[in-house]
Structure formats: structure tokens, C-alpha cells
Write a protein that holds these residues in place. Structure first.
Motif, mmCIF file in Angstrom:
data_model
loop_
_atom_site.group_PDB
_atom_site.id
_atom_site.type_symbol
_atom_site.label_atom_id
_atom_site.label_comp_id
_atom_site.label_asym_id
_atom_site.label_seq_id
_atom_site.Cartn_x
_atom_site.Cartn_y
_atom_site.Cartn_z
ATOM 1 N N ILE A 130 41.065 -26.443 -31.503
ATOM 2 C CA ILE A 130 41.792 -25.377 -30.820
ATOM 3 C C ILE A 130 40.945 -24.119 -30.879
ATOM 4 O O ILE A 130 40.584 -23.646 -31.951
ATOM 5 C CB ILE A 130 43.159 -25.117 -31.474
ATOM 6 N N ALA A 131 40.587 -23.590 -29.722
ATOM 7 C CA ALA A 131 39.791 -22.371 -29.642
ATOM 8 C C ALA A 131 40.711 -21.187 -29.425
ATOM 9 O O ALA A 131 41.797 -21.320 -28.868
ATOM 10 C CB ALA A 131 38.789 -22.468 -28.498
ATOM 11 N N GLY A 132 40.262 -20.012 -29.890
ATOM 12 C CA GLY A 132 41.046 -18.852 -29.524
ATOM 13 C C GLY A 132 41.153 -17.771 -30.552
ATOM 14 O O GLY A 132 40.604 -17.854 -31.655
ATOM 15 N N CYS A 133 41.902 -16.762 -30.152
ATOM 16 C CA CYS A 133 42.158 -15.601 -30.987
ATOM 17 C C CYS A 133 43.646 -15.348 -30.962
ATOM 18 O O CYS A 133 44.190 -14.890 -29.951
ATOM 19 C CB CYS A 133 41.398 -14.392 -30.449
ATOM 20 N N THR A 134 44.323 -15.694 -32.055
ATOM 21 C CA THR A 134 45.772 -15.511 -32.083
ATOM 22 C C THR A 134 46.182 -14.276 -32.871
ATOM 23 O O THR A 134 47.352 -13.933 -32.918
ATOM 24 C CB THR A 134 46.453 -16.753 -32.685
ATOM 25 N N GLY A 135 45.219 -13.592 -33.494
ATOM 26 C CA GLY A 135 45.515 -12.298 -34.097
ATOM 27 C C GLY A 135 45.554 -11.233 -33.001
ATOM 28 O O GLY A 135 44.970 -11.414 -31.927
ATOM 29 N N ASP A 136 46.232 -10.138 -33.262
ATOM 30 C CA ASP A 136 46.346 -9.079 -32.259
ATOM 31 C C ASP A 136 45.439 -7.920 -32.659
ATOM 32 O O ASP A 136 45.784 -7.089 -33.501
ATOM 33 C CB ASP A 136 47.791 -8.611 -32.135
ATOM 34 N N LEU A 137 44.271 -7.855 -32.040
ATOM 35 C CA LEU A 137 43.291 -6.830 -32.371
ATOM 36 C C LEU A 137 43.713 -5.437 -31.929
ATOM 37 O O LEU A 137 43.092 -4.444 -32.317
ATOM 38 C CB LEU A 137 41.939 -7.189 -31.743
ATOM 39 N N ARG A 138 44.742 -5.357 -31.125
ATOM 40 C CA ARG A 138 45.204 -4.030 -30.694
ATOM 41 C C ARG A 138 45.788 -3.235 -31.855
ATOM 42 O O ARG A 138 45.799 -1.999 -31.825
ATOM 43 C CB ARG A 138 46.242 -4.176 -29.573
ATOM 44 N N THR A 139 46.272 -3.934 -32.861
ATOM 45 C CA THR A 139 46.937 -3.241 -33.972
ATOM 46 C C THR A 139 45.962 -2.595 -34.943
ATOM 47 O O THR A 139 46.333 -1.674 -35.672
ATOM 48 C CB THR A 139 47.848 -4.211 -34.740
ATOM 49 N N ASN A 140 44.702 -3.100 -34.982
ATOM 50 C CA ASN A 140 43.719 -2.520 -35.900
ATOM 51 C C ASN A 140 42.373 -2.296 -35.223
ATOM 52 O O ASN A 140 41.326 -2.386 -35.851
ATOM 53 C CB ASN A 140 43.553 -3.399 -37.142
ATOM 54 N N CYS A 141 42.409 -1.977 -33.940
ATOM 55 C CA CYS A 141 41.181 -1.716 -33.182
ATOM 56 C C CYS A 141 40.567 -0.395 -33.646
ATOM 57 O O CYS A 141 41.281 0.612 -33.781
ATOM 58 C CB CYS A 141 41.507 -1.653 -31.696
ATOM 59 N N GLY A 178 44.308 -2.293 -25.369
ATOM 60 C CA GLY A 178 43.115 -3.127 -25.366
ATOM 61 C C GLY A 178 42.103 -2.601 -26.360
ATOM 62 O O GLY A 178 42.181 -1.459 -26.828
ATOM 63 N N CYS A 179 41.130 -3.454 -26.706
ATOM 64 C CA CYS A 179 40.069 -3.096 -27.642
ATOM 65 C C CYS A 179 38.740 -3.447 -26.988
ATOM 66 O O CYS A 179 38.433 -4.627 -26.770
ATOM 67 C CB CYS A 179 40.254 -3.853 -28.958
ATOM 68 N N ARG A 180 37.959 -2.446 -26.629
ATOM 69 C CA ARG A 180 36.688 -2.657 -25.935
ATOM 70 C C ARG A 180 35.632 -3.228 -26.880
ATOM 71 O O ARG A 180 35.741 -3.119 -28.105
ATOM 72 C CB ARG A 180 36.193 -1.345 -25.333
ATOM 73 N N SER A 181 34.606 -3.828 -26.305
ATOM 74 C CA SER A 181 33.475 -4.287 -27.097
ATOM 75 C C SER A 181 32.550 -3.098 -27.369
ATOM 76 O O SER A 181 32.551 -2.096 -26.638
ATOM 77 C CB SER A 181 32.705 -5.372 -26.347
ATOM 78 N N ALA A 182 31.727 -3.228 -28.413
ATOM 79 C CA ALA A 182 30.773 -2.166 -28.727
ATOM 80 C C ALA A 182 29.747 -2.006 -27.610
ATOM 81 O O ALA A 182 29.305 -0.888 -27.312
ATOM 82 C CB ALA A 182 30.077 -2.465 -30.051
ATOM 83 N N CYS A 183 29.375 -3.105 -26.960
ATOM 84 C CA CYS A 183 28.456 -3.034 -25.825
ATOM 85 C C CYS A 183 29.049 -2.198 -24.710
ATOM 86 O O CYS A 183 28.387 -1.340 -24.127
ATOM 87 C CB CYS A 183 28.133 -4.438 -25.331
ATOM 88 N N ASP A 184 30.309 -2.421 -24.411
ATOM 89 C CA ASP A 184 30.989 -1.708 -23.341
ATOM 90 C C ASP A 184 31.055 -0.205 -23.620
ATOM 91 O O ASP A 184 30.940 0.621 -22.713
ATOM 92 C CB ASP A 184 32.395 -2.284 -23.181
ATOM 93 N N VAL A 185 31.221 0.148 -24.896
ATOM 94 C CA VAL A 185 31.381 1.556 -25.266
ATOM 95 C C VAL A 185 30.039 2.261 -25.416
ATOM 96 O O VAL A 185 29.817 3.344 -24.857
ATOM 97 C CB VAL A 185 32.195 1.684 -26.573
ATOM 98 N N PHE A 186 29.118 1.657 -26.173
ATOM 99 C CA PHE A 186 27.880 2.351 -26.530
ATOM 100 C C PHE A 186 26.698 1.989 -25.627
ATOM 101 O O PHE A 186 25.720 2.736 -25.563
ATOM 102 C CB PHE A 186 27.529 2.062 -27.996
ATOM 103 N N ASN A 187 26.753 0.821 -24.977
ATOM 104 C CA ASN A 187 25.746 0.414 -23.987
ATOM 105 C C ASN A 187 24.317 0.467 -24.531
ATOM 106 O O ASN A 187 23.390 0.951 -23.881
ATOM 107 C CB ASN A 187 25.850 1.292 -22.733
ATOM 108 N N THR A 188 24.113 -0.072 -25.735
ATOM 109 C CA THR A 188 22.772 -0.130 -26.309
ATOM 110 C C THR A 188 22.274 -1.575 -26.305
ATOM 111 O O THR A 188 23.060 -2.523 -26.255
ATOM 112 C CB THR A 188 22.766 0.388 -27.759
#
Length: 280
Positions: free
Chosen positions: A143-154, A168-178
Motif C-alpha cells: 500500500i503506497a501513500g501518505c495518510t498523515g495530514d501534513l497540513r497540521t504541522n507544515c 496545503g504544504c508546498r515543497s521546498a523546491c516550489d518555494v525556494f527554487n534552488t
């Protein structure tokens, strides 16, 4: 997905034939909110976009040798003509998707060939808990996936908010673009692109999902002759069911009889059957 490509190339080199069987997708909304699932390419899936209210499900059939991605949109507002936008996961301005989803979005990714490749990716960020459960397959059918809710501790620098609420919780790439966070340039290979503090947070919350671009070995799975249940906002341990060849098939080794002894599962199965029959 370096490992995915290498395995596929090896299968082709050894003469593996492409799969000639269709796959049944059962998509379930276990969230407390309405969501709008999206699929690309979506020609065979209600045009690539539809609505699912809490506890609703839909049964769809993937074409032979299909490859694509599926995610959930949240906070949408569509008019009677299907025009509108969403807080997360937008794929154009229509209910029917016309392109890839905007970040952040939790993605379920599939490639059907001699054997299937599937994963849940948080490389583009997170917006909903998402699990992919293979049914009655052979191989590494985890079973693949993410069942935790990252919105609560983003982390605050990655958080996407609407009306003061983290949606939502953005990726570091999306935010910092390095290059380091995006695994490109000098970091564009598995040796140099290593987990960061941000991707480690994602991996801790979701050990069975991609946390960064080269997170192959613990995140991608293969399976043979299977159908899939894609569930939003559900525990990975929760039994799930799907229809195949007009028969109800459920996950777990104890069989359908023991499952329906639990009222919650019985109610779910009845709900799934009603939703399935209404599609005809």
C-alpha cells in the motif's frame, strides 16, 4: 523516478510484453470535506474531473497500458457549466481537467506495462492524505501513500493558507527554487540529490510516499494483475473493496466474510455497491 525508468528499460530489454488487461480504479472520498478528483490523461475518466462528496465513491476503468496521475482538488467553486477554480490542485478553470495540477498536490502516479509501477508523490507538495491499495495482485503489492495530514504541522514558510486556514504544504523546491531543493544542475543525480530537512519532515510523516525526486527505493512499488483502490483521508490499515468482473473483492487476507462482520465495513460495502450501480 530514476529506479522506475531503469526497471522499465530492463523489462523491455528482456522482452516483457505490455499488459493487455484493463485496471479497475475505485476512488473513495473518506474526507470530511467535498473534493474534486482530477486525472491526467482523463479521456477515459469522466473527462478528467468530477466531484465526490464525503463518503462517496466512483468506479472507473483505466485503459490498457495507461500511464498518468491522479490527485484531489480542494476548496473548489464551479458553476453550472463546470467553470471555476480551486484552492489547491487547479488544472485549468474547469471541472474537467485540461492540464497538470498546480502545486501543492498529493499525487498518485501509475504506469501500466508488463507489470505496474505505482507510487504516491509529495515532490509537488501536499494537499490531502492519499493511499493507493492494490487488490488481489502479485509482486511487491504494498500500500503506497501518505495518510498523515501534513497540513497540521507544515513549516510556516511552506504553508498555503486560505481564509487563515492551512490548505496545503508546498515543497521546498516550489518555494525556494534552488538546484539543491529541486534536484537539478549539479544536484541532478541520485548521488548529489540527498534528503533535506524539509523532505525528511515529509518522509517522517509519510514513509510510503516520495519525499524528494530520487526517493525511489522506499517509495515506488510494482504489482502484477491487480486493481487499485485510491482513497483520500483514510488509514492505510483500513480494509477497502472494489468491483472486478462483477464481483466484490476486498483487501486483507481474512476474506469478505470476516470483513462484513464489522458494521463499518458493511456500510461501506453497501455504499460502494450503490455508487457502482448508479454508474450504469
Amino acid at each position: 523516478m530514476e529506479l522506475n525508468i531503469l526497471i522499465l528499460q530492463e523489462g523491455i530489454r528482456k522482452g516483457a510484453k505490455l499488459s493487455e488487461s484493463k485496471r479497475v480504479f475505485t476512488i473513495i472520498n473518506d474526507c470530511k470535506e467535498t473534493i474534486w478528483p482530477a486525472i491526467i490523461p482523463g479521456e477515459n475518466f469522466s473527462g478528467g474531473g468530477f466531484v465526490l462528496k464525503p463518503s462517496q465513491s466512483i468506479v472507473l476503468t483505466a485503459p490498457i497500458n495507461w500511464s498518468g496521475r491522479l490527485w484531489g482538488r480542494t476548496g473548489c467553486n464551479f458553476d453550472s457549466n463546470g467553470n471555476g477554480t480551486c484552492q489547491t490542485g487547479n488544472c485549468g478553470t474547469s471541472l474537467k481537467c485540461v492540464g497538470s495540477g498546480e502545486t501543492p498536490a498529493s499525487l498518485a502516479e501509475f504506469t501500466f506495462a508488463a507489470f505496474d509501477f505505482y507510487d504516491v508523490s509529495l515532490v509537488d507538495g501536499f494537499n490531502l492524505p492519499l493511499a493507493v491499495t492494490p487488490i488481489s495482485g502479485k509482486g511487491n503489492c504494498t500500500i503506497a501513500g501518505c495518510t498523515g495530514d501534513l497540513r497540521t504541522n507544515c513549516p510556516s514558510e511552506l504553508a498555503v493558507k486560505a481564509r487563515g486556514k492551512v490548505v496545503g504544504c508546498r515543497s521546498a523546491c516550489d518555494v525556494f527554487n534552488t538546484d539543491q531543493y529541486c534536484c537539478r544542475g549539479a544536484y541532478g543525480n541520485s548521488a548529489e540529490c540527498q534528503p533535506t530537512n524539509y523532505s525528511k519532515k515529509f518522509k517522517e510523516a509519510c514513509p510510503n510516499a516520495y519525499s524528494y525526486a530520487y526517493d525511489d527505493r522506499s517509495s515506488i512499488y510494482t504489482c502484477l494483475a491487480t486493481d487499485y483502490v485510491i482513497t483520500f483521508c483514510s488509514s492505510r490499515k483500513q480494509p477497502v473493496c472494489t468491483y472486478h468482473n462483477k464481483k466484490l473483492v476486498c483487501s486483507g487476507s481474512r476474506g469478505l466474510k470476516s470483513l462484513i462482520e464489522k458494521w463499518g465495513i458493511m456500510i461501506f460495502i453497501l455504499s460502494l455497491a450503490i455508487n457502482f450501480l448508479m454508474t450504469f
